[in-house]
Design a protein around this motif. Structure first.
Motif, short mmCIF file in Angstrom:
data_model
loop_
_atom_site.label_atom_id
_atom_site.label_comp_id
_atom_site.label_asym_id
_atom_site.label_seq_id
_atom_site.Cartn_x
_atom_site.Cartn_y
_atom_site.Cartn_z
N UNK A 73 111.86 -4.30 98.65
CA UNK A 73 112.84 -3.23 98.46
C UNK A 73 114.17 -3.57 99.13
N UNK A 74 114.07 -4.21 100.30
CA UNK A 74 115.31 -4.62 100.98
C UNK A 74 116.03 -5.68 100.14
N UNK A 75 115.25 -6.63 99.60
CA UNK A 75 115.84 -7.67 98.74
C UNK A 75 116.49 -7.00 97.52
N UNK A 76 115.82 -5.97 96.97
CA UNK A 76 116.36 -5.26 95.79
C UNK A 76 117.72 -4.64 96.12
N UNK A 77 117.82 -4.07 97.31
CA UNK A 77 119.09 -3.42 97.68
C UNK A 77 120.22 -4.45 97.81
N UNK A 78 119.85 -5.65 98.27
CA UNK A 78 120.87 -6.71 98.36
C UNK A 78 121.21 -7.19 96.94
N UNK A 79 120.15 -7.31 96.07
CA UNK A 79 120.37 -7.70 94.67
C UNK A 79 121.37 -6.76 94.00
N UNK A 103 101.60 -10.37 94.08
CA UNK A 103 101.22 -8.96 94.14
C UNK A 103 102.04 -8.19 95.19
N UNK A 104 102.16 -6.89 94.94
CA UNK A 104 102.89 -6.00 95.87
C UNK A 104 104.34 -6.45 96.08
N UNK A 105 104.95 -6.90 94.99
CA UNK A 105 106.37 -7.26 95.03
C UNK A 105 107.15 -6.44 94.00
N UNK A 106 106.62 -5.26 93.68
CA UNK A 106 107.32 -4.39 92.72
C UNK A 106 108.27 -3.48 93.50
N UNK A 107 109.57 -3.77 93.35
CA UNK A 107 110.56 -2.95 94.06
C UNK A 107 110.61 -1.56 93.44
N UNK A 108 111.00 -0.58 94.21
CA UNK A 108 111.04 0.77 93.67
C UNK A 108 111.57 1.76 94.69
N UNK A 109 111.11 3.00 94.54
CA UNK A 109 111.64 4.06 95.40
C UNK A 109 110.73 4.32 96.61
N UNK A 110 109.99 3.27 97.00
CA UNK A 110 109.26 3.35 98.26
C UNK A 110 107.77 3.62 98.11
N UNK A 111 107.03 3.24 99.15
CA UNK A 111 105.58 3.46 99.15
C UNK A 111 105.26 4.83 99.73
N UNK A 112 104.17 5.42 99.19
CA UNK A 112 103.72 6.70 99.70
C UNK A 112 102.20 6.73 99.69
N UNK A 113 101.65 7.93 99.60
CA UNK A 113 100.19 8.05 99.54
C UNK A 113 99.61 8.47 100.85
N UNK A 147 123.75 -5.22 95.21
CA UNK A 147 125.14 -5.45 95.65
C UNK A 147 125.71 -6.76 95.15
N UNK A 148 124.85 -7.80 95.04
CA UNK A 148 125.39 -9.11 94.66
C UNK A 148 125.25 -9.38 93.16
N UNK A 149 124.57 -8.48 92.45
CA UNK A 149 124.45 -8.67 91.00
C UNK A 149 123.27 -9.54 90.58
N UNK A 150 122.23 -9.65 91.42
CA UNK A 150 121.02 -10.38 91.01
C UNK A 150 119.99 -9.35 90.51
N UNK A 151 118.91 -9.86 89.89
CA UNK A 151 117.88 -8.97 89.33
C UNK A 151 116.59 -9.17 90.13
N UNK A 152 116.18 -8.12 90.87
CA UNK A 152 115.03 -8.26 91.77
C UNK A 152 113.73 -8.56 91.02
N UNK A 176 119.47 3.00 84.59
CA UNK A 176 119.79 2.50 85.94
C UNK A 176 118.47 2.10 86.60
N UNK A 177 118.34 0.83 86.96
CA UNK A 177 117.12 0.36 87.60
C UNK A 177 117.31 0.22 89.11
N UNK A 178 116.33 -0.39 89.76
CA UNK A 178 116.41 -0.62 91.21
C UNK A 178 116.60 -2.13 91.42
N UNK A 179 117.73 -2.52 91.98
CA UNK A 179 117.97 -3.92 92.29
C UNK A 179 118.12 -4.81 91.06
#
Ligand code: NAD
Ligand code: UGA
Length: 460
Positions: free
Chosen positions: A249-255, A278-288, A257-262, A456-459
């Protein structure tokens, strides 16, 4: 073997049902009488794919039953699973009062035969010895009850023999039955070889892959450790997975800004076998019900021992910020949210479950309400069941088109597979402004744009 599972939530019920399916005689105990009545009638109180079917067939075979009577369960089982909840306290530490009540109850009902008491609940490091102490307290309590007050002299004089084993659970909600029959590993923490041997016998059909999807796979690894290490394996596993998601998710936020695709970046790093895909799907955060409470509990444990778990704290902070990301994106496209209508696709914390505990949707609803937006939602499970009526600040719609009607934007919150198949063109036509924030990078951007949406996607 004869098994008793105490607590019939997501873990206890799945464990009890699956153990009876592989041939064991299982009694499940819960102190919620309404729930027990429902299960006795053959209905599962939770939604978990495949669970109802095997629950009903095991009940029909006579190997699975349900009761509120702890004494009956304890008398029946040679192996007694504690599978009650360990929810978070406001301080972040784990609330172990339900485990304590069950351990005491086991002690009060032990009948003298050798028993293995299994901590299946996720419990703080050191709980194995603590459970042992509480069980002994329960035995002492019973011995104080005078003969004639419902306890025979023979039962009172029996010195109960038992061991405590930690057997952490790694199932995921939504694929809990599959995960139980196809585990990556089984971890057994304990010191008495007799107890470990009984646990190995219990799991043998699963270890031998007799119920795996692919029976030709090598046997399931069984790791035997000391009690505390098994308890730590559970916390460290969840903390690692949560950190991996916060990382992407942090990488997505940088993506962003720089125009890359997470999604492409995740593919690129995931091909490295040391990282894995596995477990590299960026999104709106983990919950549960587990990642949030278990990472906080580990931070708390570290703190108790004078260590500041900085990486884990950052994992939580990144996630807290990520949960507000779709709100930020809505503000970027809609500017003022006051008086706007936002539709949420999905409410549960992940697909294929009815669980709303610590779901990212709840945070979003709260903040959208605070900013003056009207919130509607459609969820394949919540909209059909009665769960939605317990939610405040959101109108739960019965179908996706009613959801879209009059909305200024949609946010895909949960990656339910049903959302791939919706009639997005029709939905776009019903909206005030057809905007879709894909909070899970789940939909095909080109298809959504062709349907008339601004995507509008994430990263990305
Ligand atoms: P849950 O809240 O769904 O279920 C707990 C059950 O225990 C409830 O049915 C409740 O009525 C019952 N209970 C409480 N006190 C009782 C008592 N004194 N006697 C009998 N029954 C009692 O909990 P869950 O999600 O199944 O989690 C159970 C444990 O397993 C937790 O420690 C959790 O961290 C751990 N865990 C959960 C998952 C998951 O996916 N949910 C996965 C791995 C581990
Ligand atoms: C998690 C673990 O995966 C299980 O091994 C563990 O047994 C369980 O917690 C537990 O201790 O209760 P679960 O919470 O059911 O299982 O579901 P996950 O599939 O792990 O998803 C957790 C959250 O992470 C969800 O909100 C999901 O949307 C999110 N997630 C997951 C992502 O954002 N990205 C991903 O790549 C994967």
């Amino acid at each position: 073997m004869r098994v008793c599972v105490i607590g019939t939530g997501y873990v206890g019920l799945v464990t009890g049902v699956c153990l009876s399916h592989i041939g064991h005689e299982v009694i499940c105990v819960d102190n919620n009488a309404e729930k027990v009545k429902l299960m006795q009638s053959g209905q599962s109180p939770i939604y978990e794919p495949g669970l109802s079917e095997i629950m009903q067939s095991s009940m029909a075979s006579g190997r699975l039953s349900f009761t509120t009577d702890l004494g009956k369960g304890v008398n029946h089982g040679d192996i007694l699973f504690i599978a009650v909840g360990t929810p978070p306290l406001p301080t972040g530490e784990s609330d172990t009062r339900y485990v304590e009540a069950v351990a005491r109850g086991i002690g009060e009902n032990l009948n003298g035969g050798y028993k293995v008491i299994v901590n299946k609940s996720t419990v703080p490091i050191g709980s194995g010895d603590w459970v042992r102490m509480i069980v002994l307290d329960g035995i002492a309590e019973r011995q104080r009850v005078p003969v004639g007050a419902g306890v025979s002299a023979a039962a009172n004089s029996i010195e109960a023999q038992f061991d405590v084993v930690s057997n952490p659970e790694f199932l995921r909600e939504g694929s809990a039955v599959y995960d139980t029959f196809n585990p990556d590993r089984i971890v057994l923490g304990g010191s008495n070889p007799k107890a470990i041997a009984m646990m190995k016998e219990l799991y043998e059909p699963i270890v031998e892959r007799q119920f795996s999807e692919d029976t030709s796979l090598p046997t399931v690894p069984v790791l035997v450790t000391d009690l505390s290490s098994a308890e730590m394996v559970k916390y460290a596993s969840n903390a690692f997975l949560a950190t991996k998601i916060s990382f992407i998710n942090e990488v997505a936020n940088i993506c962003d800004r720089v125009g890359a695709d997470v999604t492409q970046v995740a593919q690129g790093i995931g091909l490295d076998s040391r990282i894995g895909n596995k477990f590299l799907q960026a999104g709106i955060g983990w919950g549960g019900s587990c990642f949030p409470k278990d990472v906080s509990a580990l931070v708390h444990t570290a703190d108790d021992y004078g260590y500041e778990a900085e990486l884990l704290k950052a994992t939580i902070n990144v996630n807290d910020r990520q949960r507000l990301l779709s709100l930020e994106k809505l503000q970027q496209v809609l500017k003022i949210l006051k008086g706007k209508t936002v539709g949420l696709l999905g409410l549960t914390f992940k697909p294929d479950t009815d669980d709303m505990r610590d779901a990212p949707a709840l945070v979003l609803i709260e903040h959208l309400n605070r900013l003056g937006a009207k919130v509607k939602a459609f969820d394949p499970i919540v909209s059909q069941s009665g769960i939605g009526s317990g939610l405040s600040g959101v109108i739960v719609e019965t179908d996706p088109e009613r959801l879209a009607d009059g909305c200024d934007a949609l946010v895909l919150v949960t990656d339910w597979k049903q959302f791939k198949e919706l009639d997005y063109a029709k939905m776009a036509g019903l909206m005030h402004t057809p905007i879709l924030i894909d909070g899970r990078n789940y939909l095909d951007q080109a298809e959504i744009e062709t349907a008339g949406f601004r995507y509008v996607g994430i990263g990305r």
